[in-house]
Enzyme design. Structure first.
Site, PDB file in Angstrom:
ATOM      1  N   SER A  47     -57.668 -17.808 -85.196  1.00 59.78           N
ATOM      2  CA  SER A  47     -57.865 -16.328 -85.191  1.00 59.78           C
ATOM      3  C   SER A  47     -56.912 -15.688 -83.917  1.00 59.78           C
ATOM      4  O   SER A  47     -56.638 -14.699 -83.828  1.00 59.78           O
ATOM      5  CB  SER A  47     -59.233 -16.128 -84.090  1.00 59.78           C
ATOM      6  OG  SER A  47     -59.186 -16.664 -82.718  1.00 59.78           O
ATOM      7  N   GLY A  48     -56.076 -16.947 -83.274  1.00 60.96           N
ATOM      8  CA  GLY A  48     -55.084 -16.399 -82.385  1.00 60.96           C
ATOM      9  C   GLY A  48     -55.579 -16.658 -81.075  1.00 60.96           C
ATOM     10  O   GLY A  48     -54.812 -16.227 -80.116  1.00 60.96           O
ATOM     11  N   GLY A  49     -56.816 -16.568 -80.805  1.00 57.47           N
ATOM     12  CA  GLY A  49     -57.523 -16.827 -79.642  1.00 57.47           C
ATOM     13  C   GLY A  49     -56.992 -18.126 -78.948  1.00 57.47           C
ATOM     14  O   GLY A  49     -56.576 -18.948 -79.758  1.00 57.47           O
ATOM     15  N   VAL A  50     -57.372 -18.123 -77.652  1.00 57.18           N
ATOM     16  CA  VAL A  50     -56.778 -19.642 -77.090  1.00 57.18           C
ATOM     17  C   VAL A  50     -57.504 -20.894 -77.599  1.00 57.18           C
ATOM     18  O   VAL A  50     -57.159 -21.767 -77.809  1.00 57.18           O
ATOM     19  CB  VAL A  50     -56.949 -19.171 -75.628  1.00 57.18           C
ATOM     20  CG1 VAL A  50     -58.383 -18.977 -74.970  1.00 57.18           C
ATOM     21  CG2 VAL A  50     -56.753 -20.732 -74.889  1.00 57.18           C
ATOM     22  N   ASP A  51     -59.029 -20.447 -77.833  1.00 60.68           N
ATOM     23  CA  ASP A  51     -59.593 -21.689 -78.227  1.00 60.68           C
ATOM     24  C   ASP A  51     -59.244 -22.327 -79.603  1.00 60.68           C
ATOM     25  O   ASP A  51     -58.891 -23.578 -79.898  1.00 60.68           O
ATOM     26  CB  ASP A  51     -61.123 -21.329 -78.407  1.00 60.68           C
ATOM     27  CG  ASP A  51     -61.728 -20.971 -77.111  1.00 60.68           C
ATOM     28  OD1 ASP A  51     -61.122 -21.149 -76.081  1.00 60.68           O
ATOM     29  OD2 ASP A  51     -62.964 -20.408 -77.355  1.00 60.68           O
ATOM     30  N   SER A  52     -59.004 -21.479 -80.517  1.00 58.64           N
ATOM     31  CA  SER A  52     -58.599 -21.896 -81.941  1.00 58.64           C
ATOM     32  C   SER A  52     -57.208 -22.157 -81.959  1.00 58.64           C
ATOM     33  O   SER A  52     -56.799 -23.094 -82.689  1.00 58.64           O
ATOM     34  CB  SER A  52     -58.929 -20.814 -83.228  1.00 58.64           C
ATOM     35  OG  SER A  52     -58.215 -19.680 -82.973  1.00 58.64           O
ATOM     36  N   HIS A  97     -78.181 -25.342 -53.238  1.00 57.67           N
ATOM     37  CA  HIS A  97     -77.385 -25.358 -54.495  1.00 57.67           C
ATOM     38  C   HIS A  97     -75.941 -25.630 -53.921  1.00 57.67           C
ATOM     39  O   HIS A  97     -75.401 -24.755 -53.747  1.00 57.67           O
ATOM     40  CB  HIS A  97     -77.571 -24.454 -55.139  1.00 57.67           C
ATOM     41  CG  HIS A  97     -78.873 -24.116 -55.886  1.00 57.67           C
ATOM     42  ND1 HIS A  97     -79.052 -24.629 -57.140  1.00 57.67           N
ATOM     43  CD2 HIS A  97     -79.983 -23.561 -55.462  1.00 57.67           C
ATOM     44  CE1 HIS A  97     -80.208 -24.244 -57.395  1.00 57.67           C
ATOM     45  NE2 HIS A  97     -80.887 -23.757 -56.492  1.00 57.67           N
ATOM     46  N   GLY A 121     -84.539 -25.881 -61.317  1.00 60.06           N
ATOM     47  CA  GLY A 121     -85.713 -25.269 -62.421  1.00 60.06           C
ATOM     48  C   GLY A 121     -86.407 -24.361 -62.032  1.00 60.06           C
ATOM     49  O   GLY A 121     -86.657 -24.098 -60.911  1.00 60.06           O
ATOM     50  N   CYS A 162     -82.477 -28.784 -55.539  1.00 61.86           N
ATOM     51  CA  CYS A 162     -83.588 -27.816 -55.790  1.00 61.86           C
ATOM     52  C   CYS A 162     -84.652 -28.359 -56.226  1.00 61.86           C
ATOM     53  O   CYS A 162     -85.549 -29.381 -56.015  1.00 61.86           O
ATOM     54  CB  CYS A 162     -82.905 -26.382 -56.235  1.00 61.86           C
ATOM     55  SG  CYS A 162     -84.229 -25.051 -56.084  1.00 61.86           S
ATOM     56  N   TYR A 163     -85.058 -27.884 -57.656  1.00 60.45           N
ATOM     57  CA  TYR A 163     -86.134 -28.603 -58.292  1.00 60.45           C
ATOM     58  C   TYR A 163     -86.139 -30.024 -58.336  1.00 60.45           C
ATOM     59  O   TYR A 163     -86.975 -30.708 -58.370  1.00 60.45           O
ATOM     60  CB  TYR A 163     -86.484 -27.823 -59.772  1.00 60.45           C
ATOM     61  CG  TYR A 163     -87.485 -28.206 -60.474  1.00 60.45           C
ATOM     62  CD1 TYR A 163     -88.620 -27.570 -60.743  1.00 60.45           C
ATOM     63  CD2 TYR A 163     -87.209 -29.634 -61.486  1.00 60.45           C
ATOM     64  CE1 TYR A 163     -89.735 -28.136 -61.256  1.00 60.45           C
ATOM     65  CE2 TYR A 163     -88.315 -29.853 -62.062  1.00 60.45           C
ATOM     66  CZ  TYR A 163     -89.468 -29.052 -61.981  1.00 60.45           C
ATOM     67  OH  TYR A 163     -90.556 -29.638 -62.829  1.00 60.45           O
ATOM     68  N   GLU A 201     -73.659 -26.500 -55.573  1.00 56.06           N
ATOM     69  CA  GLU A 201     -72.624 -26.036 -57.088  1.00 56.06           C
ATOM     70  C   GLU A 201     -72.244 -24.407 -56.847  1.00 56.06           C
ATOM     71  O   GLU A 201     -71.460 -24.008 -57.410  1.00 56.06           O
ATOM     72  CB  GLU A 201     -73.430 -26.282 -58.157  1.00 56.06           C
ATOM     73  CG  GLU A 201     -74.529 -25.233 -58.843  1.00 56.06           C
ATOM     74  CD  GLU A 201     -76.023 -25.715 -58.140  1.00 56.06           C
ATOM     75  OE1 GLU A 201     -75.610 -26.606 -57.032  1.00 56.06           O
ATOM     76  OE2 GLU A 201     -76.745 -25.191 -58.469  1.00 56.06           O
ATOM     77  N   LYS A 254     -63.692 -23.406 -70.812  1.00 55.78           N
ATOM     78  CA  LYS A 254     -62.683 -22.396 -70.993  1.00 55.78           C
ATOM     79  C   LYS A 254     -61.481 -22.855 -70.121  1.00 55.78           C
ATOM     80  O   LYS A 254     -60.434 -22.986 -70.623  1.00 55.78           O
ATOM     81  CB  LYS A 254     -62.960 -20.994 -70.471  1.00 55.78           C
ATOM     82  CG  LYS A 254     -62.175 -20.144 -71.284  1.00 55.78           C
ATOM     83  CD  LYS A 254     -62.381 -19.844 -72.811  1.00 55.78           C
ATOM     84  CE  LYS A 254     -61.707 -18.772 -73.424  1.00 55.78           C
ATOM     85  NZ  LYS A 254     -61.959 -18.416 -74.654  1.00 55.78           N
TER      86      LYS A 254
END
Ligand code: XMP
Length: 517
Positions: free
Chosen positions: A227-232, A173, A58, A85-86, A175, A373
């Site tokens: 929409s044709g995108g991967v998510d939808s 960190h 943070g 960290c924080y 990560e 994603k």
């Protein structure tokens, strides 16, 4: 809150810039992980019953009067905790150690010496290892009962632990990619300290979601914004698997799509394609152009497009009758960004560009709202979606509308479509596509003087943009080979009427964003 079906690691967010990254890294280890604000109460934590808790970094100081904090009883719940960290300083501060301002901040790649080879957190870690540091305060003294397990030349307590209570802390960190063995450290924490077994698999996610969706929607009807995108696309196929014919997928052609995109989407998801989605394509181009006429403010453009989308869906729902659910492909980064902190709204991000206040559906269903994603892509593969779809680069809901600076007209859309298609063709031809996070053309609102043949021109400048990114939160400008830029430029000024200048955008994010508006 219901106890999640999977083993879960809870990430408590203290405002650090890497909070999403921690969650991703844990999930890469096949352990489910949720990010919650630091105000998440002890009672809520007990209900969630996580296998472990990670306290993020943070920006503040734990010694400040207005320091963000958590209940010290968190460390006595019997749940393993890793402070980063924080988070590590907070653990030290709340348990009686001392945190002070460092003589000088430590920032960047730093050699860390592991002083306790027996630490579970550091099993398999080299005695001297490079870690990512970013701090101005430091732990001067670990709390009583804690053992110091790592140090750097500037930092006497680079890591500490009280193994008997499963409390661990690192000033660095793990990560961040620059921490060379950070992945192993997080793996050690979730498996060896927390005892997770790794039950977060996309196959089981798909199976579980299908069951849950069936239960929720029952015999009801749902409309999916495709929409044709991967998510939808993943959301639609998941829903189709769950409720079959009760689902209708609506693809709105808002006149802001890329060249040939409408046809491509229809060929995959329409009648002739392999899916049975009750696919409807709506031509709403003129309606969107009319609403956008003369509007130059980016946020207003986004809102108008988002609102118009919903109005089209509502009309379709009316036609079908008794549709209670609107399905959207919202994913976890959107949820984290809009729901957690006090961070500024950069753009009204939404799958459809910002929802209006009133939406005439009983409920909005977002089956992917807990996925990153890469997990959405994995779920898509699990569902058998073709590679070209699963690996598609993101295309924003407001489409070319936010890649045309200033007001949107049909003529400008036409110019941009052609220029963008050329750039994408050339990038693909050069074999660069798979290494780029996103690449596209934008139409600047700038016109300038040029010369074509023997005549003067006063035409638009096209900006080309290509970025490398893993999470779309930050991005760096990609170095496109000069010959590819030259070819693209030559073709655009020759083939696209109305353009006499091509520019390359060299800016990263930050300070720019990926899209232009
Ligand atoms: P920015 O421009 O904020 O974009 O750096 C980050 C990523 O988000 C995408 N983006 C959107 N996606 N609806 C979407 O579905 C939107 O309104 C929207 N705005 C930006 C952008 O393409 C990039 O991948």
């Amino acid at each position: 809150m219901k106890k999640p079906a999977n083993e879960v690691i809870l990430v408590l967010d203290f405002g650090g810039q890497y909070n999403q990254l921690i969650a991703r890294r844990v999930r890469e280890n096949h352990v489910f992980c949720e990010v919650r604000p630091h105000t998440f109460s002890l009672e809520e934590i007990r209900k969630m019953a996580p296998k472990g808790i990670i306290l993020t970094g943070g920006p503040g100081s734990v010694c400040a009067d207005d320091a963000v904090t958590c209940d010290a009883a968190l460390f006595s719940l019997g749940i393993p905790v890793l402070g980063i960290c924080y988070g590590s300083q907070l653990m030290a501060h709340l348990l009686g150690g001392s945190v002070v301002r460092a003589d000088k901040s430590e920032y960047g790649k730093t050699e860390v010496e592991i002083t306790d080879a027996g630490s579970k957190l550091f099993t398999g870690i080299a005695a001297k290892t490079i870690c990512w540091m970013s701090h101005t305060d430091l732990i001067a003294q670990a709390p009583r009962g804690f053992k110091v397990t790592a140090r750097t030349s500037a930092c006497p307590v680079a890591a500490m632990e009280q193994a008997g209570k499963a409390l661990y802390a690192t000033q660095f960190h793990p990560e961040v990619m620059h921490t060379v063995q950070g992945k192993e450290m997080l793996h050690n924490f979730v498996y060896d300290v927390c005892g997770c077994t790794g039950d977060w698999q996309m196959g089981s996610f798909v199976e579980k979601s299908v069951k849950e969706l069936r239960k929720k929607i029952g015999k009801g009807k749902a409309l999916c914004a495709l929409s044709g995108g991967v998510d939808s696309a993943v959301a639609a196929v998941l829903l189709a698997k769950a409720i079959g014919k009760q689902l209708t997928c609506v693809f709105v052609d808002h006149g802001l799509l890329r060249k040939h995109e409408g046809k491509q989407v229809e060929s995959v998801f329409g009648e002739a394609g392999p899916y049975d989605l009750n696919f409807i394509r709506i031509n709403a181009r003129q309606r969107f152009y009319a609403k956008l006429a003369g509007v130059t403010d980016p946020e207003q453009k986004r809102k108008i497009i988002g609102e118009e989308f919903i109005r089209v869906f509502e009309e379709q729902a009316q036609k079908i009758g008794k549709v209670d659910y609107l399905v959207q492909g919202t994913i976890y980064p959107d949820v984290i960004e809009s729901g957690l902190g006090k961070s500024a709204v950069i753009k009204s991000h939404h799958n459809v560009g910002g929802l209006p206040d009133f939406v005439d559906f009983k409920e909005i269903v977002e089956p992917l709202r807990l996925l990153f994603k890469d997990e959405v892509r994995a779920a898509g593969r699990e569902l058998g979606l073709p590679d070209f779809l699963v690996n598609r680069q993101p295309f924003p809901g407001p489409g070319l509308g936010i890649r045309i600076i200033g007001d949107v007209t049909e003529k400008k859309v036409q110019i941009l479509k052609e220029a963008d298609a050329i750039f994408r063709e050339e990038v693909k031809r050069a074999g660069l596509a798979k290494n780029l996070g996103q690449y596209f053309a934008a139409l600047t609102n700038m016109r300038s003087v040029g010369v074509m043949g023997d005549g003067r021109t006063y035409d638009y400048a096209i900006a080309l943009r290509a970025v490398r990114t893993s999470d779309f939160m930050t991005a760096e400008c990609a170095e496109i080979p000069w010959d590819v830029l030259q070819n693209t430029t030559r073709r655009i000024v020759n083939e696209v009427k109305g353009v006499n200048r091509v520019l390359y955008d060299c800016t990263g994010k930050p300070p720019a964003t990926i899209e232009f508006e």
